[in-house]
Design a protein around this motif. Structure first.
Motif, PDB file in Angstrom:
ATOM      1  N   LEU A  71       0.851  -1.190   0.000  1.00 19.33           N
ATOM      2  CA  LEU A  71       0.000   0.000   0.000  1.00 19.33           C
ATOM      3  C   LEU A  71       0.889   1.243   0.000  1.00 19.33           C
ATOM      4  N   LYS A  78      -3.030   4.472  -6.400  1.00 15.90           N
ATOM      5  CA  LYS A  78      -3.928   3.964  -5.362  1.00 15.90           C
ATOM      6  C   LYS A  78      -4.722   2.746  -5.799  1.00 15.90           C
ATOM      7  N   TYR A  81      -5.347   0.157  -3.170  1.00 14.17           N
ATOM      8  CA  TYR A  81      -6.332   0.529  -2.149  1.00 14.17           C
ATOM      9  C   TYR A  81      -7.735   0.109  -2.585  1.00 14.17           C
ATOM     10  N   ARG A  84      -7.946  -3.594  -2.306  1.00 11.41           N
ATOM     11  CA  ARG A  84      -8.032  -4.073  -0.926  1.00 11.41           C
ATOM     12  C   ARG A  84      -9.485  -4.118  -0.454  1.00 11.41           C
ATOM     13  N   VAL A 106      -4.956 -12.651  -0.128  1.00  3.89           N
ATOM     14  CA  VAL A 106      -4.469 -11.410  -0.747  1.00  3.89           C
ATOM     15  C   VAL A 106      -3.176 -11.016  -0.021  1.00  3.89           C
ATOM     16  N   TRP A 108       0.553  -8.437  -0.167  1.00  2.00           N
ATOM     17  CA  TRP A 108       1.285  -7.331  -0.791  1.00  2.00           C
ATOM     18  C   TRP A 108       2.764  -7.727  -0.834  1.00  2.00           C
TER      19      TRP A 108
END
Lengths: 146, 344, 317
Positions: A71, A78, A81, A84, A106, A108
């Motif tokens: 993030l 973005k 975001y 997410r 999920v 990152w």
């Protein structure tokens, strides 16, 4: 197919800018991870329409992974975001209809985190292996439909 | 025709015995509504007044029928025939309208050349009918010249008369079944035939102003361009309930599921969906909902009869009762008789 | 409640006669006992068919799409206003051509529950006494306690009619729905607490019934796309990129219903029409309410919530 022959099938949607690069790095650095994963490159984690995930499960995936930039590091500022929020809602829905949480994850993962990528895949495959083949969305060819 | 009787207590025992050698399906209640299901516990059979929501055509013309399987090996395609469950099936609890509906489907699927999938399922299935205990709010079987106790089309037909069922043995296959399970039946049927007749009469008396069929077929052609269809379609949602729940609707689409390996499937389709008549060119001859709705009524009331000589509607009332916006084919018949002119 | 029906007919008559609207959308009795259906009037002499009573279940707002650009009056209940606002926003309808007629509703009654009691006899509604309706069945007057016969969604009635335009009309009639204090998410919470295996079996069972008639989509005011991702864009053999096949098998059915739930999430007005029209009684509102419940916990709840984000969103696992 007997249980012994069964191998988990994981579909991984990886963002082009970070997580796909991480997969590349894992390969270049010779980190080993299980071969159960089928990688699909997407421009951004927010490109992953929840329908992609549903379709993957319907076509026989035992697990689905979506991975994108950390993030704040999104190439499109973005995108992750948006992803997410959307994927969080999808997780709630899938669990509500009875899917085990570990099947849809999920993460990152940045382009520098080849080791983390290998580790994530390894952990996910282990977890899905314990759960066995995905039974949600499975074909039931019953003569009494409707 | 041969007759037997079976007591109410023995009926579940008979069904249990059938389960030993056959697949047995019957109407059961699931979450308060009636559906045909493979019977696990014969005491669960639903014998009440409501018909099954989804008609028993699912057993002969399933919503999804695999026609063949295929697999690609390099440049070669391998094709395998699709397998049907070879176990003989018994359907218990078919209503007179369900039995009549098979006449309409047979006309389509068994006409030369017969459809092998449908024909095999028909051949593999025994039909055990049952007379209706009540006349439902959407029912209009009398319009089509039969009654809630008509046994035509069944192998065996059951009618509850007090504490026992009169069993009509209508076909050689039915006769064999009764002989094989003779211990459940008694041959003494004195007075039962008369009792069935009076039951039929009392049920027939319950129909309040059923629609008349006279003139409908003759008048329909004159109404093709009538604004009535447009007004009716204002209310129509364009969903597929009336066609999918119709016991005689039989339209389908065929496609392949899977690229390198998969199945060729035949699936239910409906003339109410706009893709149904969409041409490759992009042209759609039934682009408007009113044209599609009109087509459904023309098919039910005219085209099916013209083509096969068998009525395309059997008056089961499913489309009437389950339409969410109350589009009522009985009302359409009345309007057609009122508005149309014959000799067009 | 004859007075209410009379007032509605008078209003429709006036609007149509004076040419204020071209079409009046309301309700009339259907052809089956206890069934009310949508009714359309374009001429003043047609208004005699209109009625309003607690059996007027259908949500009429989606019909507005069929008459886009024309001046239309439509009867709505308060609970349908969120779905109306969503439709208005999604399809950019011309608000000034639409006259809302907000009917005073003291709670709808469930025909299935009444059917058991009155087995198909016609009812005439006399009065609304707050906790009960007075009806006439044949020669007899009877009292129906709302607690027993209320339509499920009315237990959590919003009872709000905000954001009306000055041209909109509120019909006056003495009616009230007492606060029934029912948790709108009770069904969702119940299922959430069951083991995953049981949830899966539950959804398998109800989805297996789906006949893919698409009634839930066709009736839904939040499903107003010009083209739906479940309609094949090309005919027959030209099809290469379908989201899914037409098979009535669970993979397809799950895909359809879960996708639809996600597509309407955050936009659904919870009018409950999907569940009402379903011919095989799939409890679709459970999916919708589940998502509504989850979305409410997100920071900065607003329309179009799934097309936005907040830095404080929860982290997926």
């Amino acid at each position: 197919m007997s249980v012994k022959e069964w191998e988990p099938k994981i579909v991984a949607f990886l963002c082009h800018w970070c997580s796909y690069a991480a997969a590349d790095l894992a390969g270049v650095s010779r980190f080993s991870y299980p071969p159960n994963v089928r990688i699909i490159r997407v421009p951004c984690s927010s490109r992953v329409n929840p329908q992609f995930v549903l379709r993957a499960f319907a076509e026989g995936a035992d697990g689905v992974l979506v991975a994108g930039c950390h993030l704040g590091d999104c190439h499109y500022v973005k995108g992750n975001y948006y992803a997410r929020r959307r994927l969080w809602v999808l997780q709630r829905l899938l669990e509500f209809v009875g899917m085990e949480p570990a099947r849809f994850q999920v993460h990152w993962i940045s382009g520098a985190e080849g080791a983390k990528f290998a580790e994530t895949i390894k952990e996910m495959v282990d977890k899905v292996r314990i759960l066995g083949p995905n039974r949600l969305f499975q074909e039931v060819k019953d003569i009494c439909v409707g | 025709m041969d007759y037997r009787v079976i007591t109410q207590e023995k009926l579940p025992l008979f069904l249990s015995a059938l389960r030993q050698s056959f697949l047995l399906a019957a109407p059961v209640e699931e979450e308060g509504e009636v559906y045909f299901r493979l019977l696990e516990d014969p005491s669960q059979v639903y014998l009440g007044p409501r018909p099954s929501r989804v008609p028993p055509k699912i057993f002969f013309f399933p919503p999804t029928e695999p026609l063949l399987r295929y697999r690609r090996e390099g440049e070669k395609w391998e094709v395998f025939s699709a397998e049907q469950d070879p176990r003989p099936l018994i359907l218990f609890g078919l209503r007179p309208c369900d039995l009549q509906s098979l006449k309409a489907l047979d006309a389509v699927f068994l006409a030369s050349p017969p459809d092998p999938y449908y024909a095999a399922r028909r051949e593999n299935t025994l039909l055990l009918g049952i007379s209706c205990p009540e006349v439902g709010p959407g029912c209009f079987c009398v319009t089509y010249g039969y009654s809630p106790t008509t046994s035509e089309g069944a192998d065996l037909h059951f009618t509850l008369l007090g504490k026992f069922y009169l069993v009509e043995v209508l076909t050689p296959r039915g006769k064999k079944l009764v002989q094989d399970y003779a211990s459940f039946f008694a041959g003494e049927t004195a007075g039962a035939l008369e009792a069935k007749q009076s039951k039929e009469a009392s049920l027939l008396a319950k129909f309040v102003a059923p629609p008349q069929l006279t003139g409908v077929k003759e008048k329909l052609p004159s109404l093709y361009h009538d604004p009535y269809w447009e007004e009716l379609a204002w209310r129509c949602l364009g969903c597929g309930i009336c066609t999918f729940l119709c016991p005689t609707c039989h339209c389908f689409d065929i496609f392949d599921r899977g690229e390198e390996e998969g199945e060729r499937l035949r699936c239910w389709d409906t003339c109410l969906f706009k893709e149904f008549t969409l041409h490759t060119s992009g042209h759609n001859p039934r682009a408007s909902l009113s044209a599609r709705l009109r087509n459904r009524f023309y098919h039910k009331l005219l085209y099916h009869y013209e083509r096969y000589g068998v009525e395309g509607c059997v008056g089961c009332g499913r489309c009437v009762v389950f339409c969410p916006v109350n589009i009522d084919i009985r009302e359409v018949m009345v309007e057609v008789r009122r508005r149309g002119s014959s000799g067009f | 409640m004859r007075g209410l029906t009379e007032a509605l007919r008078e209003l429709a008559y006036r609007l149509l006669r004076e040419g204020e609207v071209e079409l009046f959308l309301g309700y009339s009795w259907g052809t089956l006992p206890l069934v009310v259906r949508p009714c359309f009037a374009t001429r003043p002499e047609q208004v005699e068919a209109f009625i309003f009573n607690p059996l007027c279940l259908p949500n009429l707002v989606k019909y507005l799409l069929r008459f886009e650009g024309r001046r239309v009056a439509v009867v709505v209940k308060k609970c349908e206003l969120p779905s109306f606002r969503q439709l208005l926003a999604d399809r950019n309808l011309e608000r000034k051509k639409i006259r809302l007629v907000v009917a005073p509703c003291g709670g709808l009654l469930d025909p299935a529950k009444l059917q058991k009691e009155f087995s198909g006899q016609p009812l005439e509604f006399i009065a609304d006494r707050g906790k009960e309706y007075v009806v006439r069945v044949g020669e007899e007057e009877k009292v129906l306690a709302k607690q027993l016969y209320l339509y499920p969604r009315c237990f959590s009635c919003p009872q709000k009619d905000e954001d009306l335009e000055p041209e909109d009309i509120r019909l006056e009639f003495s009616t009230s729905l007492p606060s029934l204090e029912v948790d709108p998410y009770a069904g969702v919470s119940y299922l959430e607490e069951r083991p995953a295996e049981e949830r899966r079996e539950f959804w398998d069972r109800v989805f297996k019934r789906c006949i893919r008639c698409y009634a839930c989509r066709e009736v839904c005011p939040a499903c107003s796309c010009h083209e739906c991702c479940f309609d094949p864009p090309l005919p027959g053999w030209q099809r290469t990129v379908d989201w899914m096949s037409k098979a009535h098998w669970l993979p397809e059915i799950y895909q359809y219903h879960l996708t639809r739930a996600l597509h309407v999430a955050g936009r659904c007005g919870e009018c409950g029409e999907c569940e009402r029209v379903c011919p095989v009684k799939i409890p679709l509102m459970l999916l919708v309410k589940k998502l509504a419940k989850e979305i409410q916990s997100l920071p900065g709840v607003e329309p179009g919530i799934l097309a936005s984000y907040s830095p404080d969103d929860p982290e997926p696992h």
